[in-house]
Design a protein around this motif. Structure first.
Motif, PDB file in Angstrom:
ATOM      1  N   PRO A 206      46.909  40.585  39.289  1.00 32.07           N
ATOM      2  CA  PRO A 206      46.447  39.709  40.521  1.00 32.07           C
ATOM      3  C   PRO A 206      47.327  40.279  41.581  1.00 32.07           C
ATOM      4  O   PRO A 206      48.571  40.821  41.404  1.00 32.07           O
ATOM      5  N   ILE A 207      46.952  40.369  43.043  1.00 34.41           N
ATOM      6  CA  ILE A 207      47.376  40.600  44.343  1.00 34.41           C
ATOM      7  C   ILE A 207      46.628  39.611  45.091  1.00 34.41           C
ATOM      8  O   ILE A 207      46.041  38.778  45.013  1.00 34.41           O
ATOM      9  N   GLY A 212      43.626  39.533  58.557  1.00 37.14           N
ATOM     10  CA  GLY A 212      43.858  38.518  59.795  1.00 37.14           C
ATOM     11  C   GLY A 212      44.465  37.173  59.232  1.00 37.14           C
ATOM     12  O   GLY A 212      45.351  37.134  58.717  1.00 37.14           O
ATOM     13  N   THR A 213      43.557  36.106  59.406  1.00 36.59           N
ATOM     14  CA  THR A 213      44.075  34.828  59.200  1.00 36.59           C
ATOM     15  C   THR A 213      43.439  34.236  57.887  1.00 36.59           C
ATOM     16  O   THR A 213      43.962  33.251  57.278  1.00 36.59           O
ATOM     17  N   THR A 214      42.695  35.325  57.012  1.00 39.00           N
ATOM     18  CA  THR A 214      42.272  34.840  55.923  1.00 39.00           C
ATOM     19  C   THR A 214      42.869  35.610  54.610  1.00 39.00           C
ATOM     20  O   THR A 214      43.205  36.716  54.748  1.00 39.00           O
ATOM     21  N   THR A 215      43.277  34.641  53.750  1.00 36.54           N
ATOM     22  CA  THR A 215      43.896  35.273  52.544  1.00 36.54           C
ATOM     23  C   THR A 215      43.019  35.347  51.125  1.00 36.54           C
ATOM     24  O   THR A 215      42.363  34.155  50.921  1.00 36.54           O
ATOM     25  N   HIS A 216      43.059  36.345  50.555  1.00 38.00           N
ATOM     26  CA  HIS A 216      42.108  36.277  49.260  1.00 38.00           C
ATOM     27  C   HIS A 216      43.016  36.535  48.018  1.00 38.00           C
ATOM     28  O   HIS A 216      43.821  37.589  48.086  1.00 38.00           O
ATOM     29  N   ASP A 217      43.038  35.695  47.145  1.00 40.36           N
ATOM     30  CA  ASP A 217      43.741  35.810  45.884  1.00 40.36           C
ATOM     31  C   ASP A 217      42.805  36.369  44.815  1.00 40.36           C
ATOM     32  O   ASP A 217      41.619  35.952  44.567  1.00 40.36           O
ATOM     33  N   GLY A 218      43.080  37.588  44.030  1.00 45.39           N
ATOM     34  CA  GLY A 218      42.232  38.141  43.150  1.00 45.39           C
ATOM     35  C   GLY A 218      42.867  39.236  42.205  1.00 45.39           C
ATOM     36  O   GLY A 218      44.074  39.383  42.501  1.00 45.39           O
ATOM     37  N   VAL A 219      42.097  40.031  41.587  1.00 46.66           N
ATOM     38  CA  VAL A 219      42.474  41.015  40.658  1.00 46.66           C
ATOM     39  C   VAL A 219      41.943  42.368  41.325  1.00 46.66           C
ATOM     40  O   VAL A 219      40.960  42.532  41.708  1.00 46.66           O
ATOM     41  N   PHE A 220      43.039  43.332  41.475  1.00 46.40           N
ATOM     42  CA  PHE A 220      42.548  44.765  41.894  1.00 46.40           C
ATOM     43  C   PHE A 220      42.080  45.298  41.020  1.00 46.40           C
ATOM     44  O   PHE A 220      42.684  45.981  40.165  1.00 46.40           O
ATOM     45  N   GLU A 221      40.655  45.613  41.533  1.00 44.31           N
ATOM     46  CA  GLU A 221      39.784  46.238  40.350  1.00 44.31           C
ATOM     47  C   GLU A 221      40.030  47.715  40.568  1.00 44.31           C
ATOM     48  O   GLU A 221      39.916  48.469  39.506  1.00 44.31           O
ATOM     49  N   MET A 222      39.883  48.284  41.731  1.00 44.82           N
ATOM     50  CA  MET A 222      39.671  49.632  41.963  1.00 44.82           C
ATOM     51  C   MET A 222      39.694  49.899  43.567  1.00 44.82           C
ATOM     52  O   MET A 222      39.474  49.028  44.111  1.00 44.82           O
ATOM     53  N   ILE A 223      39.512  51.097  43.851  1.00 47.17           N
ATOM     54  CA  ILE A 223      39.081  51.495  45.207  1.00 47.17           C
ATOM     55  C   ILE A 223      37.777  52.359  45.104  1.00 47.17           C
ATOM     56  O   ILE A 223      37.657  52.856  43.887  1.00 47.17           O
ATOM     57  N   ILE A 230      38.461  46.946  46.010  1.00 49.49           N
ATOM     58  CA  ILE A 230      37.794  46.046  45.318  1.00 49.49           C
ATOM     59  C   ILE A 230      38.676  45.195  44.663  1.00 49.49           C
ATOM     60  O   ILE A 230      39.464  45.129  43.796  1.00 49.49           O
ATOM     61  N   LEU A 231      38.247  43.982  45.032  1.00 44.47           N
ATOM     62  CA  LEU A 231      39.107  42.564  44.716  1.00 44.47           C
ATOM     63  C   LEU A 231      38.160  41.515  44.149  1.00 44.47           C
ATOM     64  O   LEU A 231      37.213  40.921  44.702  1.00 44.47           O
ATOM     65  N   PRO A 234      37.807  34.559  42.211  1.00 43.34           N
ATOM     66  CA  PRO A 234      36.947  33.454  41.266  1.00 43.34           C
ATOM     67  C   PRO A 234      35.582  33.324  41.775  1.00 43.34           C
ATOM     68  O   PRO A 234      34.783  32.826  40.886  1.00 43.34           O
ATOM     69  N   SER A 235      35.565  33.612  43.212  1.00 41.00           N
ATOM     70  CA  SER A 235      34.003  33.134  43.611  1.00 41.00           C
ATOM     71  C   SER A 235      33.205  34.615  43.683  1.00 41.00           C
ATOM     72  O   SER A 235      31.945  34.386  43.812  1.00 41.00           O
ATOM     73  N   ALA A 236      33.802  35.821  43.856  1.00 43.29           N
ATOM     74  CA  ALA A 236      32.826  36.842  44.290  1.00 43.29           C
ATOM     75  C   ALA A 236      33.840  38.177  44.150  1.00 43.29           C
ATOM     76  O   ALA A 236      35.114  37.898  44.026  1.00 43.29           O
ATOM     77  N   THR A 237      33.347  39.253  44.096  1.00 43.74           N
ATOM     78  CA  THR A 237      34.064  40.385  44.176  1.00 43.74           C
ATOM     79  C   THR A 237      33.842  41.066  45.542  1.00 43.74           C
ATOM     80  O   THR A 237      32.675  41.292  46.019  1.00 43.74           O
ATOM     81  N   LEU A 238      34.848  41.333  46.254  1.00 40.65           N
ATOM     82  CA  LEU A 238      35.012  41.787  47.767  1.00 40.65           C
ATOM     83  C   LEU A 238      35.373  43.072  47.652  1.00 40.65           C
ATOM     84  O   LEU A 238      36.271  43.608  47.048  1.00 40.65           O
ATOM     85  N   ALA A 239      34.603  43.575  48.506  1.00 37.82           N
ATOM     86  CA  ALA A 239      34.980  44.849  49.022  1.00 37.82           C
ATOM     87  C   ALA A 239      35.692  45.076  50.575  1.00 37.82           C
ATOM     88  O   ALA A 239      35.162  44.721  51.400  1.00 37.82           O
ATOM     89  N   ILE A 240      37.143  45.370  50.484  1.00 42.07           N
ATOM     90  CA  ILE A 240      37.786  45.060  51.800  1.00 42.07           C
ATOM     91  C   ILE A 240      38.131  46.185  52.434  1.00 42.07           C
ATOM     92  O   ILE A 240      38.775  47.105  51.661  1.00 42.07           O
ATOM     93  N   PRO A 241      37.861  46.719  53.499  1.00 45.41           N
ATOM     94  CA  PRO A 241      38.200  48.047  54.152  1.00 45.41           C
ATOM     95  C   PRO A 241      39.621  48.029  54.748  1.00 45.41           C
ATOM     96  O   PRO A 241      40.159  49.127  54.756  1.00 45.41           O
ATOM     97  N   ALA A 242      40.067  46.778  55.162  1.00 38.06           N
ATOM     98  CA  ALA A 242      41.302  46.818  55.762  1.00 38.06           C
ATOM     99  C   ALA A 242      41.968  45.589  55.457  1.00 38.06           C
ATOM    100  O   ALA A 242      41.427  44.294  55.637  1.00 38.06           O
ATOM    101  N   ALA A 243      43.539  45.516  55.065  1.00 32.03           N
ATOM    102  CA  ALA A 243      44.116  44.159  54.700  1.00 32.03           C
ATOM    103  C   ALA A 243      45.679  44.525  54.476  1.00 32.03           C
ATOM    104  O   ALA A 243      46.019  45.735  54.249  1.00 32.03           O
ATOM    105  N   GLU A 244      46.282  43.521  54.596  1.00 24.73           N
ATOM    106  CA  GLU A 244      47.699  43.716  54.201  1.00 24.73           C
ATOM    107  C   GLU A 244      47.711  43.062  52.615  1.00 24.73           C
ATOM    108  O   GLU A 244      47.018  42.139  52.281  1.00 24.73           O
ATOM    109  N   VAL A 245      48.560  43.866  51.705  1.00 16.55           N
ATOM    110  CA  VAL A 245      48.495  43.545  50.338  1.00 16.55           C
ATOM    111  C   VAL A 245      49.772  43.078  49.934  1.00 16.55           C
ATOM    112  O   VAL A 245      50.647  43.906  50.248  1.00 16.55           O
ATOM    113  N   PHE A 246      49.798  41.860  49.420  1.00 19.79           N
ATOM    114  CA  PHE A 246      51.132  41.586  48.863  1.00 19.79           C
ATOM    115  C   PHE A 246      50.964  41.219  47.245  1.00 19.79           C
ATOM    116  O   PHE A 246      50.231  40.838  46.723  1.00 19.79           O
TER     117      PHE A 246
END
Length: 247
Positions: A206-207, A212-223, A230-231, A234-246
């Motif tokens: 989990p990461i 921006g102002t949107t936060t996504h919680d999920g499992v780091f699947e791959m690049i 690729i995150l 619970p609702s979808a698998t997202l492809a995120i081109p740019a973000a801050e990761v915590f």
């Protein structure tokens, strides 16, 4: 001072400067490594200041890429795997270093280095790419200076007990980058991606990704093949081109 090195890139060492990336654009030329003993206006991603005391590594590799912008951007991963290789070669501690998407190197879960790509005129004959690399060799910023929730900075000296000069580090980093650049230009992103994933921090765990102002919680699947995170949420698998990761 300028000199050629076995890796095929020139080297310019400057005692004090505002920013090695800024100097890279001013000078042009290349391939060339520009290093500074001290930066007075170093910066990281999103124009954040980068603390640049003497004894740490402050360097920029200036290149003139011919690929389209989306391919050029993948050199952040080329720099990351080369940087990790340089740390391992310098310390003999392969298990201590991991890669954090999109552009950090971790030492025992603390941030020891960052990478900043900046470019001008990509897709034209005058294209210039500056790959800025900052490494906390002997000192790290105070943890109170970083964003809440971000990983604490750490220095190589603090984390490993090994004192390495900026010059010695470049002697390891430059050939490491040259090796991976050759692989990238001859074989494409796939081998870079595979090596990066083999050393990725929190892969399959989990990461939190903040865009921006949107936060996504999920499992780091791959690049993926274009470097997207690729995150799996619970609702979808997202492809995120740019973000801050915590974590």
């Amino acid at each position: 001072m300028s000199a050629d090195a076995p890796d095929g890139a020139g080297r310019i060492a400057i005692p004090e400067i505002d920013s090695t990336n800024a100097e890279g654009f001013r000078r042009g030329g290349g391939p060339v490594w520009i290093t500074a003993g001290l930066q007075t206006a170093g910066r990281g991603r999103r124009a954040r200041p980068w603390v640049s005391p003497r004894g740490n590594f402050h360097g920029t590799l200036v290149l003139h890429p011919v690929e389209p912008p989306e391919t050029v951007a993948l050199r952040s991963f080329v720099a990351a795997v080369a940087l990790r290789d340089a740390f391992v070669a310098s310390t003999g501690l392969p298990d201590a270093f991991a890669l954090k998407w999109p552009n950090d190197v971790l030492l025992n879960d603390g941030k020891v280095a960052g990478i900043l790509l900046e470019s001008q005129s990509l897709g034209t004959p005058g294209a210039t790419l500056c790959i800025g690399i900052g490494v906390n060799l002997i000192a790290a910023p105070d943890a109170s200076l970083v964003e809440p929730g971000a990983l604490a900075p750490v220095s190589l000296l603090q984390g490993t007990g090994k004192r390495i000069t900026p010059e010695a580090f470049l002697n390891v980093l430059a050939p490491a980058y040259a090796r991976w650049e050759t692989i990238f230009t001859s074989e494409g992103f796939a081998p870079i991606r595979a090596h990066w994933l083999a050393h990725a921090a929190r892969l399959g765990q989990p990461i939190v990704a903040r865009t921006g102002t949107t936060t996504h919680d999920g499992v780091f699947e791959m690049i993926d093949a274009t470097g997207n995170l690729i995150l799996r949420t619970p609702s979808a698998t997202l492809a995120i081109p740019a973000a801050e990761v915590f974590f």
